[in-house]
Structure formats: structure tokens, C-alpha cells
Design a protein around this motif. Structure first.
Motif, PDB file in Angstrom:
ATOM      1  N   ILE A 179      -7.545  -1.414   8.755  1.00  0.00           N
ATOM      2  CA  ILE A 179      -6.756  -1.819   7.586  1.00  0.00           C
ATOM      3  C   ILE A 179      -5.382  -2.328   7.990  1.00  0.00           C
ATOM      4  CG2 ILE A 179      -5.697  -1.005   5.433  1.00  0.00           C
ATOM      5  CD1 ILE A 179      -8.024   1.022   5.242  1.00  0.00           C
ATOM      6  N   ASP A 180      -5.060  -3.536   7.503  1.00  0.00           N
ATOM      7  CA  ASP A 180      -3.714  -4.091   7.655  1.00  0.00           C
ATOM      8  C   ASP A 180      -3.442  -4.991   6.452  1.00  0.00           C
ATOM      9  OD1 ASP A 180      -5.042  -6.527   8.075  1.00  0.00           O
ATOM     10  OD2 ASP A 180      -4.810  -6.456  10.248  1.00  0.00           O
ATOM     11  N   GLU A 181      -2.327  -5.684   6.484  1.00  0.00           N
ATOM     12  CA  GLU A 181      -1.912  -6.471   5.316  1.00  0.00           C
ATOM     13  C   GLU A 181      -2.763  -7.718   5.088  1.00  0.00           C
ATOM     14  OE1 GLU A 181       0.445  -7.758   8.911  1.00  0.00           O
ATOM     15  OE2 GLU A 181      -0.091  -5.851   7.971  1.00  0.00           O
ATOM     16  N   LYS A 182      -3.678  -8.018   6.009  1.00  0.00           N
ATOM     17  CA  LYS A 182      -4.525  -9.198   5.863  1.00  0.00           C
ATOM     18  C   LYS A 182      -5.942  -8.871   5.392  1.00  0.00           C
ATOM     19  CE  LYS A 182      -2.102 -11.627   9.596  1.00  0.00           C
ATOM     20  NZ  LYS A 182      -2.243 -12.221  10.949  1.00  0.00           N
ATOM     21  N   ASN A 241      -8.144   7.649  -1.986  1.00  0.00           N
ATOM     22  CA  ASN A 241      -8.512   6.623  -0.997  1.00  0.00           C
ATOM     23  C   ASN A 241      -7.669   5.361  -1.165  1.00  0.00           C
ATOM     24  OD1 ASN A 241     -11.897   7.659  -1.338  1.00  0.00           O
ATOM     25  ND2 ASN A 241     -10.652   7.930   0.488  1.00  0.00           N
ATOM     26  N   ILE A 242      -7.441   4.963  -2.401  1.00  0.00           N
ATOM     27  CA  ILE A 242      -6.636   3.763  -2.664  1.00  0.00           C
ATOM     28  C   ILE A 242      -5.203   3.976  -2.192  1.00  0.00           C
ATOM     29  CG2 ILE A 242      -5.648   2.330  -4.512  1.00  0.00           C
ATOM     30  CD1 ILE A 242      -8.310   2.734  -6.035  1.00  0.00           C
ATOM     31  N   GLN A 243      -4.670   5.155  -2.437  1.00  0.00           N
ATOM     32  CA  GLN A 243      -3.315   5.460  -1.969  1.00  0.00           C
ATOM     33  C   GLN A 243      -3.219   5.366  -0.444  1.00  0.00           C
ATOM     34  OE1 GLN A 243      -3.057   9.311  -3.817  1.00  0.00           O
ATOM     35  NE2 GLN A 243      -1.809   8.561  -5.533  1.00  0.00           N
ATOM     36  N   GLU A 244      -4.256   5.817   0.236  1.00  0.00           N
ATOM     37  CA  GLU A 244      -4.268   5.749   1.704  1.00  0.00           C
ATOM     38  C   GLU A 244      -4.306   4.297   2.184  1.00  0.00           C
ATOM     39  OE1 GLU A 244      -7.730   8.103   2.295  1.00  0.00           O
ATOM     40  OE2 GLU A 244      -6.618   9.926   2.741  1.00  0.00           O
ATOM     41  N   VAL A 245      -5.069   3.457   1.481  1.00  0.00           N
ATOM     42  CA  VAL A 245      -5.137   2.034   1.843  1.00  0.00           C
ATOM     43  C   VAL A 245      -3.784   1.373   1.625  1.00  0.00           C
ATOM     44  CG1 VAL A 245      -6.155  -0.196   1.229  1.00  0.00           C
ATOM     45  CG2 VAL A 245      -7.617   1.833   1.403  1.00  0.00           C
ATOM     46  N   LYS A 246      -3.167   1.642   0.478  1.00  0.00           N
ATOM     47  CA  LYS A 246      -1.883   1.015   0.172  1.00  0.00           C
ATOM     48  C   LYS A 246      -0.786   1.486   1.141  1.00  0.00           C
ATOM     49  CE  LYS A 246      -1.184  -1.572  -2.184  1.00  0.00           C
ATOM     50  NZ  LYS A 246      -1.357  -3.040  -1.864  1.00  0.00           N
ATOM     51  N   ALA A 247      -0.886   2.731   1.599  1.00  0.00           N
ATOM     52  CA  ALA A 247       0.107   3.246   2.558  1.00  0.00           C
ATOM     53  C   ALA A 247       0.042   2.492   3.874  1.00  0.00           C
ATOM     54  CB  ALA A 247      -0.125   4.736   2.789  1.00  0.00           C
ATOM     55  N   PHE A 300     -13.817  -8.169   5.177  1.00  0.00           N
ATOM     56  CA  PHE A 300     -13.694  -7.392   3.940  1.00  0.00           C
ATOM     57  C   PHE A 300     -14.246  -5.998   4.205  1.00  0.00           C
ATOM     58  CE2 PHE A 300     -12.931 -11.214   1.562  1.00  0.00           C
ATOM     59  CZ  PHE A 300     -12.541 -10.851   0.267  1.00  0.00           C
ATOM     60  N   LEU A 301     -13.703  -5.006   3.498  1.00  0.00           N
ATOM     61  CA  LEU A 301     -14.260  -3.658   3.525  1.00  0.00           C
ATOM     62  C   LEU A 301     -14.556  -3.237   2.092  1.00  0.00           C
ATOM     63  CD1 LEU A 301     -14.897  -1.154   5.326  1.00  0.00           C
ATOM     64  CD2 LEU A 301     -12.557  -0.372   4.857  1.00  0.00           C
ATOM     65  N   TYR A 302     -15.749  -2.685   1.864  1.00  0.00           N
ATOM     66  CA  TYR A 302     -16.162  -2.239   0.532  1.00  0.00           C
ATOM     67  C   TYR A 302     -16.346  -0.723   0.559  1.00  0.00           C
ATOM     68  CZ  TYR A 302     -17.287  -7.097  -0.756  1.00  0.00           C
ATOM     69  OH  TYR A 302     -17.230  -8.440  -1.033  1.00  0.00           O
ATOM     70  N   LYS A 341      -0.661  -0.782   3.937  1.00  0.00           N
ATOM     71  CA  LYS A 341      -0.421  -2.171   3.545  1.00  0.00           C
ATOM     72  C   LYS A 341      -1.703  -2.974   3.318  1.00  0.00           C
ATOM     73  CE  LYS A 341       4.162  -2.606   5.647  1.00  0.00           C
ATOM     74  NZ  LYS A 341       4.394  -1.180   5.802  1.00  0.00           N
ATOM     75  N   GLY A 342      -2.816  -2.272   3.058  1.00  0.00           N
ATOM     76  CA  GLY A 342      -4.062  -2.966   2.756  1.00  0.00           C
ATOM     77  C   GLY A 342      -4.029  -3.601   1.371  1.00  0.00           C
ATOM     78  N   ILE A 343      -4.853  -4.626   1.188  1.00  0.00           N
ATOM     79  CA  ILE A 343      -4.983  -5.305  -0.113  1.00  0.00           C
ATOM     80  C   ILE A 343      -6.132  -4.643  -0.862  1.00  0.00           C
ATOM     81  CG2 ILE A 343      -5.471  -7.503  -1.259  1.00  0.00           C
ATOM     82  CD1 ILE A 343      -4.642  -8.802   1.536  1.00  0.00           C
ATOM     83  N   VAL A 344      -5.868  -4.162  -2.065  1.00  0.00           N
ATOM     84  CA  VAL A 344      -6.888  -3.454  -2.835  1.00  0.00           C
ATOM     85  C   VAL A 344      -7.362  -4.298  -4.018  1.00  0.00           C
ATOM     86  CG1 VAL A 344      -7.417  -1.437  -4.263  1.00  0.00           C
ATOM     87  CG2 VAL A 344      -6.068  -1.178  -2.165  1.00  0.00           C
ATOM     88  N   ILE A 345      -8.663  -4.565  -4.020  1.00  0.00           N
ATOM     89  CA  ILE A 345      -9.327  -5.164  -5.182  1.00  0.00           C
ATOM     90  C   ILE A 345     -10.184  -4.054  -5.781  1.00  0.00           C
ATOM     91  CG2 ILE A 345     -10.901  -6.966  -6.008  1.00  0.00           C
ATOM     92  CD1 ILE A 345     -10.207  -8.531  -3.412  1.00  0.00           C
ATOM     93  N   ALA A 346      -9.796  -3.549  -6.927  1.00  0.00           N
ATOM     94  CA  ALA A 346     -10.453  -2.379  -7.504  1.00  0.00           C
ATOM     95  C   ALA A 346     -11.326  -2.761  -8.698  1.00  0.00           C
ATOM     96  CB  ALA A 346      -9.422  -1.350  -7.930  1.00  0.00           C
TER      97      ALA A 346
END
Length: 323
Positions: free
Chosen positions: A225-228, A247-253, A182-184, A255-260
Motif C-alpha cells: 500500500i502506498d499513495e498510488k 481496515n480502511i483506517q489502516e489503509v488511509k494511515a 489494485f487490491l480488493y 496513504k492508500g486510495i480507498v474506493i469503498a
């Protein structure tokens, strides 16, 4: 109080969760009281020949009051002539006896090894100290102090509201109970909360997790960061809100999973994140008290779903009394 008001510098020392509370305290004391603050791991502080002045105030934070490294650091600070204050939960423990004064958090006994209510109690005490010192120094106006006091009074009810969404935390935890990392991410007051959230997950679920200032994501962690990989982003509405959205847009680009973790009613991040955990709005200075609760709940449910003992995690002790 006069000594704190006149302090040229405050040094906060602690270990683990107490160190994270100290980081929040740094933001609070610098924001509300305009006193320079340094936050040190007690273990590093005592061994690096620190420069301690007689007009420094040292604040030692410990849940148990028996933390060996913190006790040794207190003795070092006292030898240098600094005034040492303690923030501790256990009445009559060693740290309150060694310090010149301080505050008991009165959080009640923590049964589990991993501190939870001790963290929120420590942050609350630091908030009240910062408010009192800032007001006495003339930094805080009557209106600002009154507003902060009202917000602080409302925090328990807002935490109760967060707890009513327990089923959502359980559902999300079930989806990610088997991941390896996990990354926080958080900014400002919420950076220490990201560290604390990652620590809780490590402590009780044995999943590797890291906390980072969100702006540092591009300086290394973005490679992971990857899709897992779930990325927990603390994204309540404050002065850095637009940057955290970026930052969230960069993660989604990637394919990261975002829990906000977002402020109630947020619609911008809701349309971007995979999961949204809402918390009631409060002022930026008190945001850590609310945003840490969802992270504690996620850690708890993931650990239980993995059949881990949340009260007695492997290899850990409630009170670290040896170096």
C-alpha cells in the motif's frame, strides 16, 4: 432433495468465476442449511486423490457446461459413488448430461468472455438451494424463509438502482485507468466478491489485481500500500462492519486510495474513503448479488478507457475445453 438434506458434506467444484460463486455458496449452505461445505478448484480436485464418500453431494458449477477440468472432476466423483449435481447455463451441454441432476441458470447467452450475469445467476441458484434445504431440514423458520424470499425478489430492482449511478463509475474509472495494481478486500460473504472483482479487472483491463480477505491485509498485502495504489473495500453494513472500518483506517494511515462499496446512507466510511459507491441495503446472505455490480462496472469502464476489447480479452476463451 432427500439426498441433499441427509448429506454429511457438500463439495462444490468449479473454475474461475464459477469457483467464486461456489465460495459464496459455501457461506450460504453452511449458514442456512448447516451442512459442511468444501469448495475446490476442479483442476486441483481431480489430481490430488480426493477423499469422496458415497453420502457426499458434489455440485459442479460451469457457465458453458464444457469446462474440461470440471467434466473430469465430475467423472471422478461419480466413480467414487457420490451424487453429482450441476449448475450450468448452456442447455444440452456436456455437464448437464454427465451429472445426476441439477439446475439451468437460464441467464441467456453471455457474449463476452468474462462472466458477469453468469456469476449472479449461479449465486442466485445456490441461494435458492440453501434456502430450500435449510427449510426442509428445519434450520430455517417460516419467518426467516419469507424474509429471504422477499429480499431475493427485490434484488433486480436494487441492481437497476445501482446502474443509475453509471456516470460516477465512469468518473472514478477515468482517474485510475493508468495504475498498475489494485487490491480488493472483503469479509465473510464479500470475500469471494473481492476475488471476483479482482478477476474481472485482470481479465478485461489487464491491470494486475488481487483479492484478499480483509483480515489478511496485515499478513502481507499491507506492504504494497502506498499513495498510488487503489484499494477497493467492500464495506456494507453487516456483522463485521466495525472491523472493515478499522481496515480502511489502516489503509488511509499508509496513504492508500480507498474506493469503498457501502450501504446507502453510510456516513462513517464516507468521511474516510476517497470514493464511495453506494448500494441499496439487503440482508447479509444476499449482499454478494449487489456488491459485485459496482466492481463489474469499474472493470468495464477502466477496460474501455484503456481501449481494451471487453468482449474478447486477449488470451482468453469463453469455454475452456482443454486442460
Amino acid at each position: 432433495m432427500p439426498k441433499i438434506i441427509e448429506a454429511k458434506r457438500i463439495i462444490i467444484i468449479g473454475c474461475g468465476t464459477s469457483w467464486h460463486a461456489g465460495l459464496v455458496g459455501e457461506y450460504l449452505l453452511e449458514d442456512l442449511a448447516r451442512i459442511p461445505v468444501e469448495v475446490e478448484y476442479a483442476s486441483e480436485f481431480r489430481y490430488r486423490n480426493p477423499i469422496i464418500n458415497k453420502d457426499d453431494i458434489v455440485i459442479a458449477i460451469s457457465q458453458s457446461g464444457e469446462t474440461a477440468d470440471t467434466l473430469a472432476a465430475i467423472k471422478l466423483a461419480k466413480q467414487a459413488g457420490a451424487i453429482v449435481l450441476g449448475i450450468c447455463n448452456v442447455v444440452g451441454s456436456s455437464i448437464p448430461r454427465e451429472t445426476d441432476g441439477g439446475v439451468y441458470t437460464h441467464a441467456g447467452p453471455e457474449i463476452g468472455v468474462a462472466s458477469t450475469k453468469a456469476f449472479t445467476a449461479q449465486v442466485t441458484v445456490l441461494t435458492m438451494i440453501a434456502m430450500a434445504v435449510g427449510y426442509e431440514k428445519g434450520v430455517l423458520s417460516d419467518d426467516k424463509l419469507s424474509s429471504l424470499m422477499q429480499e431475493l425478489h427485490d434484488i433486480p430492482a436494487k441492481i437497476e438502482k445501482i446502474l443509475t449511478n453509471n456516470d460516477l463509475y465512469l468518473k472514478i474509472s477515468d482517474l485510475y485507468k493508468s495504475v498498475s495494481n489494485f487490491l480488493y478486500l472483503g469479509r465473510g460473504y464479500l470475500f469471494p466478491v473481492a476475488l471476483e472483482g479482482a478477476l474481472k479487472l485482470k481479465e478485461i483491463s489487464y491491470i494486475h489485481a488481487e483479492g484478499y480477505p480483509a483480515a489478511e491485509m496485515k499478513h502481507g498485502p499491507i506492504a504494497l500500500i502506498d499513495e498510488k495504489m487503489p484499494i477497493v473495500v467492500l464495506a456494507t453494513k453487516d456483522k463485521s462492519y466495525e472491523k472493515i472500518v478499522s481496515n480502511i483506517q489502516e489503509v488511509k494511515a499508509r496513504k492508500g486510495i480507498v474506493i469503498a462499496v457501502v450501504s446507502e446512507g453510510d456516513t462513517v466510511i464516507k468521511n474516510m474513503a476517497d470514493h464511495v459507491l453506494e448500494v441499496p441495503e439487503t440482508c447479509e446472505e444476499l449482499s454478494a448479488l449487489l456488491t459485485v455490480i459496482p466492481l463489474q462496472l469499474l472493470s468495464y469502464h477502466i477496460a474501455v478507457l484503456r481501449s481494451c476489447n471487453v468482449d474478447q480479452p486477449r488470451n482468453l476463451a469463453k469455454s475452456v475445453t482443454v486442460e
